[in-house]
Design an enzyme around this catalytic site. Structure first.
Site: not given
Length: 122
Positions: A30, A33
């Site tokens: 991600c 993230c």
């Protein structure tokens, strides 16, 4: 305090403790993230009295399901065992600091009273 990695076995015990626990649900693939990770890590250094924890959603899918994680990163804040914040999306540093300040400023007696009122109406 550095961030701690939570597992299915340690999650409930950690968030149930007195004080503030911030939990970052993330995954290695991600992009947002990865951009949020250093902000979260810096917050853990600035706020040593607050537990900063991470849950790898790929390794602990049962936690993602249990807590309804549909987008990552998702940040949750617990205080004295009560979830007081839950939002998907990476926060910039100033917004994370603002969240920490808001959670620290909560009147937990008032929060418990509102929860009790809500539960009595259900």
């Amino acid at each position: 305090m550095a961030t701690v990695n939570l597992t299915t076995d340690t999650f409930e015990e950690t968030v149930a403790k007195d004080g503030i626990v911030l939990v970052d649900f993330w995954a290695d693939w991600c992009g947002p993230c990865k951009r949020f990770a250093p902000i979260f890590e810096e917050s853990s250094k600035e706020h040593g009295d607050i537990v900063h924890a991470k849950v790898d959603t790929e390794e602990h899918q049962e936690l993602s399901i249990k807590y309804g994680i549909t987008a990552i990163p998702t940040l949750m804040a617990f205080r004295d065992g009560i979830m007081v914040f839950n939002q998907a999306g990476a926060l910039p540093g100033p917004a994370l600091k603002q969240l920490v300040d808001a959670v620290e400023g909560l009147d937990m007696d008032e929060v418990r009273q509102k929860i009790a009122e809500h539960e009595s109406q259900a």
